[in-house]
Design an enzyme around this catalytic site. Sequence first.
Site, PDB file in Angstrom:
ATOM      1  N   THR A  94       1.020  -1.364   0.109  1.00  0.00           N
ATOM      2  CA  THR A  94       0.106   0.072   0.118  1.00  0.00           C
ATOM      3  C   THR A  94       0.948   1.263   0.256  1.00  0.00           C
ATOM      4  O   THR A  94       1.607   1.271   1.185  1.00  0.00           O
ATOM      5  CB  THR A  94      -0.632  -0.105   0.960  1.00  0.00           C
ATOM      6  OG1 THR A  94      -1.817  -1.284   1.108  1.00  0.00           O
ATOM      7  CG2 THR A  94      -1.802   1.519   1.556  1.00  0.00           C
ATOM      8  N   LYS A 169      -7.523   1.591  -2.934  1.00  0.00           N
ATOM      9  CA  LYS A 169      -7.561   1.126  -1.431  1.00  0.00           C
ATOM     10  C   LYS A 169      -7.608   2.216  -0.183  1.00  0.00           C
ATOM     11  O   LYS A 169      -8.121   1.534   0.798  1.00  0.00           O
ATOM     12  CB  LYS A 169      -6.292   0.648  -1.515  1.00  0.00           C
ATOM     13  CG  LYS A 169      -5.885   0.275  -0.201  1.00  0.00           C
ATOM     14  CD  LYS A 169      -5.585  -0.906   0.369  1.00  0.00           C
ATOM     15  CE  LYS A 169      -5.179  -0.980   1.375  1.00  0.00           C
ATOM     16  NZ  LYS A 169      -4.743  -2.302   2.556  1.00  0.00           N
ATOM     17  N   LYS A 244      -1.832   5.092   8.317  1.00  0.00           N
ATOM     18  CA  LYS A 244      -1.130   5.450   7.964  1.00  0.00           C
ATOM     19  C   LYS A 244      -1.431   5.454   6.024  1.00  0.00           C
ATOM     20  O   LYS A 244      -1.629   6.579   5.480  1.00  0.00           O
ATOM     21  CB  LYS A 244      -0.250   3.646   7.270  1.00  0.00           C
ATOM     22  CG  LYS A 244       0.859   3.833   6.122  1.00  0.00           C
ATOM     23  CD  LYS A 244       1.260   2.181   5.334  1.00  0.00           C
ATOM     24  CE  LYS A 244       1.417   2.182   3.951  1.00  0.00           C
ATOM     25  NZ  LYS A 244       1.803   1.033   3.836  1.00  0.00           N
TER      26      LYS A 244
HETATM   27  P1  NAD Z   1       5.770  -5.555   7.144  1.00  0.00           P
HETATM   28  O1  NAD Z   1       6.747  -4.297   7.834  1.00  0.00           O
HETATM   29  O2  NAD Z   1       5.585  -7.276   7.617  1.00  0.00           O
HETATM   30  O3  NAD Z   1       6.753  -6.051   6.022  1.00  0.00           O
HETATM   31  C1  NAD Z   1       7.539  -5.898   5.545  1.00  0.00           C
HETATM   32  C2  NAD Z   1       8.920  -6.262   4.899  1.00  0.00           C
HETATM   33  O4  NAD Z   1       9.617  -5.403   3.929  1.00  0.00           O
HETATM   34  C3  NAD Z   1       9.660  -7.105   6.232  1.00  0.00           C
HETATM   35  O5  NAD Z   1       9.888  -7.625   5.833  1.00  0.00           O
HETATM   36  C4  NAD Z   1      10.537  -5.722   5.512  1.00  0.00           C
HETATM   37  O6  NAD Z   1      12.353  -6.412   6.023  1.00  0.00           O
HETATM   38  C5  NAD Z   1      11.193  -6.124   3.884  1.00  0.00           C
HETATM   39  N1  NAD Z   1      11.759  -4.812   3.461  1.00  0.00           N
HETATM   40  C6  NAD Z   1      11.532  -3.391   3.783  1.00  0.00           C
HETATM   41  N2  NAD Z   1      12.292  -3.134   2.756  1.00  0.00           N
HETATM   42  C7  NAD Z   1      13.158  -3.820   2.316  1.00  0.00           C
HETATM   43  C8  NAD Z   1      14.278  -3.536   0.963  1.00  0.00           C
HETATM   44  N3  NAD Z   1      14.438  -2.632   0.812  1.00  0.00           N
HETATM   45  N4  NAD Z   1      14.852  -5.117   0.290  1.00  0.00           N
HETATM   46  C9  NAD Z   1      13.554  -6.164   1.059  1.00  0.00           C
HETATM   47  N5  NAD Z   1      12.866  -6.718   1.928  1.00  0.00           N
HETATM   48  C10 NAD Z   1      12.934  -5.415   2.704  1.00  0.00           C
HETATM   49  O7  NAD Z   1       5.505  -5.020   6.387  1.00  0.00           O
HETATM   50  P2  NAD Z   1       3.576  -5.952   6.053  1.00  0.00           P
HETATM   51  O8  NAD Z   1       2.239  -6.184   7.780  1.00  0.00           O
HETATM   52  O9  NAD Z   1       3.789  -7.414   5.776  1.00  0.00           O
HETATM   53  O10 NAD Z   1       3.229  -4.836   5.142  1.00  0.00           O
HETATM   54  C11 NAD Z   1       3.364  -4.796   3.691  1.00  0.00           C
HETATM   55  C12 NAD Z   1       2.495  -4.565   2.470  1.00  0.00           C
HETATM   56  O11 NAD Z   1       1.076  -4.652   3.407  1.00  0.00           O
HETATM   57  C13 NAD Z   1       2.279  -2.547   3.470  1.00  0.00           C
HETATM   58  O12 NAD Z   1       2.655  -1.115   2.565  1.00  0.00           O
HETATM   59  C14 NAD Z   1       0.712  -2.393   4.239  1.00  0.00           C
HETATM   60  O13 NAD Z   1       0.449  -1.108   4.078  1.00  0.00           O
HETATM   61  C15 NAD Z   1      -0.018  -3.562   3.825  1.00  0.00           C
HETATM   62  N6  NAD Z   1      -0.957  -3.970   4.173  1.00  0.00           N
HETATM   63  C16 NAD Z   1      -0.785  -4.884   5.511  1.00  0.00           C
HETATM   64  C17 NAD Z   1      -1.879  -5.425   6.305  1.00  0.00           C
HETATM   65  C18 NAD Z   1      -1.800  -5.965   7.457  1.00  0.00           C
HETATM   66  O14 NAD Z   1      -2.787  -6.658   7.783  1.00  0.00           O
HETATM   67  N7  NAD Z   1      -0.920  -6.012   7.405  1.00  0.00           N
HETATM   68  C19 NAD Z   1      -3.141  -5.691   5.428  1.00  0.00           C
HETATM   69  C20 NAD Z   1      -3.450  -4.482   3.738  1.00  0.00           C
HETATM   70  C21 NAD Z   1      -2.152  -4.363   3.611  1.00  0.00           C
END
Ligand code: NAD
Length: 295
Positions: A94, A169, A244
Site C-alpha cells: 500500500t 484502496k 498510514k
Molecule cells: P512488514 O513490515 O511486516 O513487511 C515488510 C517487509 O519488507 C519486512 O520484512 C522488511 O524487512 C521488508 N523490506 C523493507 N525494505 C526492503 C528492501 N529494500 N528489500 C527487501 N525487503 C525489504 O509489513 P506488512 O504488514 O507485511 O505490510 C506490507 C504492505 O502491505 C504495507 O504496505 C502495508 O500497508 C500493506 N498491508 C498490510 C496489511 C496488514 O494487515 N499487515 C493489510 C493490508 C495491506
Amino acid sequence: MARIGFIGLGHMGSGMAANLVRAGHEVHAFDLSEAALAKAVDNGCLAAKSAAQAVKSADAVVTMLPAGKHVGEVYRGSVFERAPAAAILMDCSTIDVATAREVEAEASGRGATMVDAPVSGGIAAAEAGTLTFMVGGSDGGFERARPFLEAMGKAVIHAGAAGAGQAAKICNNMLLAASMIATCETFLLAQKLGLDPQTFYDIASKASGQCWSMTSYCPVPGVGPDSPADRDYEGGFAAALMLKDLRLAMDAADSVDAYTPLGAHAEELYARFAELGGAGKDFSGIIKMLGASAT
Ligand code: NAD
C-alpha cells in the site's frame, strides 16, 4: 509453473509467497530481514542473496514492502536493471498514488509491464489466500497479473489505469475509518441513552444505519459476529496501519483539491489513538478512547 521473484516477506508477504509455492510456482525470495527470509524458506521458497538475484530470469515479480520509499528503492535499485523486460511486475504494497504512477511510468518507459495491486484483508487472509486485490494498470497487464494474484486471493478486480488500485484502496479505507468511528460513537451514545447494545444492534442492523463496521466487525464486545472486540482488540487490522492509509488518503485528497472533512477528522482521531498507545491494537479499539473522552 513460473519463476517468481518475491521481495518483502513480512507479515503479509510471508503468507502470500507461501501460497504461490502451493500453487506450484518456483519462488525466489528476498527480504532484508534474515528471520523473514528463513521463514520463507521453511514455506518452500528459495532464498536469494539480494533483490537483484531474486528477480534474475523471473517470469513475474511480486513486491510487498512497507511504503512508497521502499518500492522506489527496490524497483529503481534492482528490479528494473535485473528482471527480464518480459516479466510482469506486481507491487502489492500500500503506497501513495503518485509513487505508484511514477514507478509504473518508469517501468513502461523501459518496455516492462507493471501493475499496482494493493490488497484488502489482513495477515490471516494473506495466509489463507483470501485477499482482495485492487489492480491498477493496462488491460494487458491486468490479464497477465491475474493468475498470480488469484493464487493469493479470493477476488481480483481491475480498478483502472496505473495508480487506480492504490486510489481504490485508500478511498475504501478512508470510508472504513469514518464508518468505524461513527459506529463506535453511536454505540456509546446509545448506551448512555439507556439502550442495551444488543437491542440497539438488532434494530440498527435491520435499519438504515446498517454498515459493515457494525454488522461484520462490531466494536462492542459480545455483540455481532466474533470480532477483535471479543479479544480485547488484539489481532485484526492495526490502528497504525489504518493511520498510514488515512495519511495516504489525505495526501491524495490534497493533491487533487478534494474536500474530505470526515477523512481528515478520522486521521486526527487515529493519530491521537496511536499516541495514547493504541497503535498495535485493532482499529475498532478506538471505541475505548472515544468512550473515555469527555465532551
Ligand atoms: P512488514 O513490515 O511486516 O513487511 C515488510 C517487509 O519488507 C519486512 O520484512 C522488511 O524487512 C521488508 N523490506 C523493507 N525494505 C526492503 C528492501 N529494500 N528489500 C527487501 N525487503 C525489504 O509489513 P506488512 O504488514 O507485511 O505490510 C506490507 C504492505 O502491505 C504495507 O504496505 C502495508 O500497508 C500493506 N498491508 C498490510 C496489511 C496488514 O494487515 N499487515 C493489510 C493490508 C495491506
